[in-house]
Motif scaffolding. Structure first.
Motif, short mmCIF file in Angstrom:
data_model
loop_
_atom_site.label_atom_id
_atom_site.label_comp_id
_atom_site.label_asym_id
_atom_site.label_seq_id
_atom_site.Cartn_x
_atom_site.Cartn_y
_atom_site.Cartn_z
N ALA A 148 0.79 -1.16 -0.05
CA ALA A 148 -0.02 -0.14 0.01
C ALA A 148 0.71 1.17 -0.07
CB ALA A 148 -1.11 0.05 1.39
N VAL A 149 0.42 2.16 -0.91
CA VAL A 149 1.04 3.59 -0.91
C VAL A 149 0.15 4.76 -0.20
CG1 VAL A 149 2.07 5.30 -2.39
CG2 VAL A 149 2.31 2.91 -2.90
N VAL A 150 0.75 5.50 0.39
CA VAL A 150 0.08 6.58 1.22
C VAL A 150 0.31 7.77 0.02
CG1 VAL A 150 -0.48 8.11 3.17
CG2 VAL A 150 0.44 5.58 3.39
N SER A 151 -0.56 8.78 0.08
CA SER A 151 -0.46 10.22 -0.66
C SER A 151 -1.62 10.88 -0.13
CB SER A 151 -0.44 9.63 -2.25
OG SER A 151 -1.63 9.04 -2.85
N ARG A 152 -1.57 12.12 -0.97
CA ARG A 152 -2.46 13.03 -0.85
C ARG A 152 -3.38 12.96 -2.12
NH1 ARG A 152 -1.70 19.52 -1.24
NH2 ARG A 152 -1.12 18.91 -3.20
N SER A 153 -4.74 12.95 -1.91
CA SER A 153 -5.56 12.96 -3.19
C SER A 153 -5.33 14.09 -4.03
CB SER A 153 -7.21 13.00 -2.47
OG SER A 153 -7.36 14.32 -1.89
N THR A 154 -5.69 13.76 -5.30
CA THR A 154 -5.25 14.97 -6.25
C THR A 154 -6.56 14.72 -7.23
OG1 THR A 154 -3.70 15.91 -7.39
CG2 THR A 154 -3.72 13.65 -7.50
N PRO A 155 -6.86 16.05 -7.84
CA PRO A 155 -6.58 17.42 -7.42
C PRO A 155 -7.40 17.89 -6.29
CG PRO A 155 -8.06 17.49 -9.23
CD PRO A 155 -7.87 15.98 -9.17
N TRP A 156 -7.05 19.29 -6.18
CA TRP A 156 -7.73 19.96 -5.17
C TRP A 156 -9.31 19.52 -5.23
CZ3 TRP A 156 -11.83 23.47 -4.92
CH2 TRP A 156 -11.86 24.28 -3.58
N ALA A 179 -9.69 20.63 1.76
CA ALA A 179 -10.04 19.96 0.02
C ALA A 179 -8.91 19.00 -0.06
CB ALA A 179 -9.28 21.32 -0.65
N TYR A 180 -8.59 17.93 0.59
CA TYR A 180 -7.94 17.15 0.28
C TYR A 180 -8.07 15.84 1.45
CZ TYR A 180 -5.07 20.19 -2.62
OH TYR A 180 -4.60 21.37 -3.23
N ALA A 181 -7.64 14.62 1.10
CA ALA A 181 -7.56 13.55 2.10
C ALA A 181 -6.46 12.61 1.68
CB ALA A 181 -8.96 12.91 1.69
#
Length: 748
Positions: A346-354, A362-364
């Motif tokens: 599993a990879v952790v990242s910020r959702s995109t786009p805004w 505005a992100y998850a």
């Protein structure tokens, strides 16, 4: 809806139902247009010939000059053919025009409603002002422009913003900004259709133009004081030149010498070229003395323009009282912060786009697993308060399974002060609920020697390419969801509610032993179907009864009115105190409440409006009567010292509805009253005797419903410091410290 603090009347503001608040000033006729947003009406200007056309308010409004004292004007405008501007027209005491402070003209015409705004300091000889709206240089007669939702008054700014109003909004120009790197800056008024009740955005904005290819940024020259170890949050609306641009906001900290200590950047993942609010947060490092904000672009192209508005620095919020998770880690607004994948694919990242996935902001956080396997995701370590060992903590995480499926366990991994791993306490395994966002809350007890905690999720994807979104993650000490406490000294009760569901609607009652219920007062009036905007709500109830047991009953409902939750507090009984004393309270201003010694209780009268008709030939008259009125009588009280006398004058000065509370069992129920002409007499003894006898004519009235509790709950000394250059300016702007507390300025 009336704009809070507006000097203009409701008719002048909304142009409903007529244009009586306005008059043509130059080259136009005015009439009532339709299609407004603040009511249907709009001010319609029609040009008489070529050239600029203007209209102004009929009334003039008092202003204070001779100090750095700002006034703000804004309106919503619509014009298909010509751009607009708004101005503040300064006048002398003889009603002679001194000058007009104009906004920057809109960048082009637009038939869509858009905000225009300006702020300025009055000239030294100004005593009053008018609002002027303008449509620029029509080429002929018959050109039309529309205006509505007009405001004039003191600046409307973000409560708690550490930056000055002029830094936040740019309505006074760019005096608080510096083009620090590879750019030029100017003020513009783009045509942006903000919500009609969004009074914190729109009007003039900062436009940063990239000089040459490369990184570019502008920064504030307003550096508010900051404290080492405190977590701060900054945010701003950013308008990127393209969806592929890397625009950003940066929060910076400096020491007392002005040397920069740190800079934390948050990149905007723009979905287009609109206006997007981007957030950044950081903890001030050691030796911090001040902070500021920079707005920029990475690898910009010459002549690209980045715009910004609504710039704020404020202490970072906590989702729950005592939460140990920093804003960056629970919000994912500037990336993944301290979150890592400990094991698995599993990879952790910020959702995109805004704006694609979020619960707050505005992100998850986004967890992606390419295979149907198990992975472990863990946060950074967070310090716990002293004495945390053995205490119960709550873990909250909001989840959204947006692709595939998942099972998971939620837990806290504990650590000692030397970073020794003390083990994991976790929930049982279960499926991540679908669809949409779900709130997941667990309780765990910290082991002995625990001083740090990390959040740990064990996630098993049930299909390939599963995606899980996470947001609003917190750890906080477990406290009662609802509790009430009494304060006999102030004859009040405090109701604290925690873990409320933001976005639902709350109603709060006070219930007596006879099962009767009364709505409880909040800052905006009685709390009935009030929108929940925070996870915790604290209410100070100064209208609670004396000497009688009561508790609070609370209901939460969704937007359709469906019941979501019910809560009942513990019971409270306030000491009634000495029966020779009674309380007089101002429901809107509890800081004025006081106890007075009763000299003589009222002899009550109840009048009735009657008409007596004598019929010829009949002995008895015919009497027509309305219902009998409420109680009317004179209450006599003593003040025994000059301080009491001054306090009673202060309480009575506003002439508002008061609450009279006497000791139960003496035949007087709690009563809302209006006080008529007051008589204050001496006792007839020595001139130095401070005792006075007061006669207070009371008339019983209904409980006020729309009256909110005023005070400093949302107003801080930092707000005042941001609005004034010196404390001498504060003294010149307010008549009393109460006016400072309530933001009631001289002439306002």
């Amino acid at each position: 809806m009336a704009i809070p603090g507006n000097f203009l009347s409701a008719v002048t503001e909304s142009i409903d139902p007529n244009t009586s608040g306005w008059v043509a000033k130059t080259n136009c006729t005015i009439s009532l247009g339709a299609g407004g947003r603040n009511g249907d009406g709009a001010l319609k200007l029609t040009s008489l010939a070529s050239g600029e056309m203007q209209a102004r308010t009929v009334a003039s409004y008092p202003v204070i000059a001779n100090m750095d004292y700002e006034y703000q004007a804004f309106a919503d405008a619509s014009g298909a053919t010509m751009p607009e501007r708004i101005g503040i027209r300064w006048l002398t005491s003889a009603n002679t025009e001194i000058s007009i402070s104009w906004s920057v003209t809109t960048s082009s015409a637009s038939a869509t409603w858009h905000r225009i705004g300006v702020a300025a300091v009055p000239p030294s000889n100004a005593t009053q002002a008018q609002v002027v709206v303008s449509v620029m240089t029509p080429a002929a007669a018959g050109v039309i422009g529309y205006f509505e939702n007009v405001y004039f008054g003191f600046p409307i700014r973000t409560t708690g913003n550490m930056l000055a109003f002029s830094t936040e909004t740019m309505e006074r120009g760019l005096g608080d900004w510096l083009n620090e790197q590879n750019c030029s800056i100017t003020a513009q008024t783009p045509m942006v259709s903000w919500a009609v009740d969004n009074y914190l955005a729109g009007g003039q904005v900062l436009a940063m133009t990239v000089t040459a290819n490369g990184d570019a940024w502008a920064r504030t020259t307003d550096w508010p004081a900051a404290t080492a170890g405190t977590e701060y949050m900054a945010y701003a609306y950013i308008n990127p030149p393209s969806s592929g641009s890397t625009c950003w906001i940066e929060l910076r900290f400096q020491n007392a010498a002005g040397t920069q200590l740190s800079a934390t950047r948050s990149n905007l993942a723009a979905p287009g070229t609109g206006w997007y609010r981007q957030i950044v947060s950081a903890v001030a490092p050691a030796n911090t003395a001040s902070c500021d904000v920079a707005i920029g672009i990475t690898s910009g192209t010459a002549s690209q323009v980045v715009r910004t508005d609504g710039v704020v620095i404020t202490p970072a919020p906590k989702l729950h009282t005592g939460s140990v998770v920093p804003y960056a880690d629970f919000s994912f607004e500037q990336g993944v912060a301290g979150w890592t994948s400990v094991s698995g694919v599993a990879v952790v990242s910020r959702s995109t786009p805004w704006g694609t996935f979020y619960y707050g902001g505005a992100y998850a956080g986004t967890i992606t697993s390419t295979t149907a396997t198990t992975s472990v995701i863990r946060s950074a370590k967070f310090a716990l308060a002293t004495g945390a060992a053995g205490s119960t903590f709550r873990l909250e995480a909001l989840s959204n399974a947006s692709a595939g499926g998942w099972t998971w366990t939620r837990g806290i991994r504990w650590y000692s002060a030397t970073n020794t791993d003390l083990g994991l306490t976790a929930s049982s395994s279960g499926a991540v609920p679908t669809p949409n966002w779900w709130q997941n809350i667990d309780s765990f007890t910290a082991p002995a020697n625990a001083t740090q905690a990390a959040i740990e999720f064990t996630l098993t994807a049930t299909s390939t390419n599963s995606v899980l979104r996470l947001d609003q993650i917190s750890i906080w000490p477990s406290l009662a969801e609802i509790e009430a406490d009494g304060d006999d000294d102030s004859a009040s009760a405090t109701l604290t509610m925690r873990e409320l569901s933001i976005g639902y609607y709350i109603t709060v009652w006070r219930q007596l032993p006879d099962a009767s219920r009364t709505l409880v007062r909040g800052s905006s009036g009685l709390i009935q179907s009030q929108l929940i905007t925070g996870a915790e709500l604290v209410i100070e109830d100064y209208e609670a009864p004396l000497g009688t047991s009561f508790f609070y009953y609370v209901e939460t409902r969704d937007s359709t009115g469906a019941l979501i939750e019910q809560r009942t507090s513990n019971s409270v009984t306030l000491d009634a105190g000495n029966p020779q004393y009674a309380w007089l309270k101002d429901p809107a201003n509890p800081q004025k409440n006081m106890q007075v010694m009763v000299a003589k209780a009222p002899d009550w009268q109840r009048a009735a409006t009657q008409s007596e008709i004598h019929v010829r030939g009949r002995r008895n008259p015919v009497i027509l009567s309305d219902v009998r009125g409420g109680l009317v009588g004179d209450l006599a009280v003593f003040t025994q010292a000059d301080t009491e006398r001054t306090a009673l004058h202060w309480l009575l000065d506003d002439g508002t509805v008061l609450l009279w509370q006497a000791t139960p069992g003496y035949g007087v129920s709690d009563m809302y009253v209006m006080v008529g002409q007051v008589t204050e007499t001496r006792g007839g003894g020595a001139a130095t005797d401070p005792i006075r006898t007061w006669t207070l004519p009371l008339t019983q009235v209904d409980m006020p419903t729309a009256l909110g509790v005023a005070g400093s709950a949302g107003r801080t000394w930092q707000d005042i410091l941001s609005e004034f250059a010196t404390w001498a300016d504060v003294l010149a702007a307010f008549a009393t410290w109460e006016d400072v507390r309530l933001n009631k300025r001289i002439g306002g």
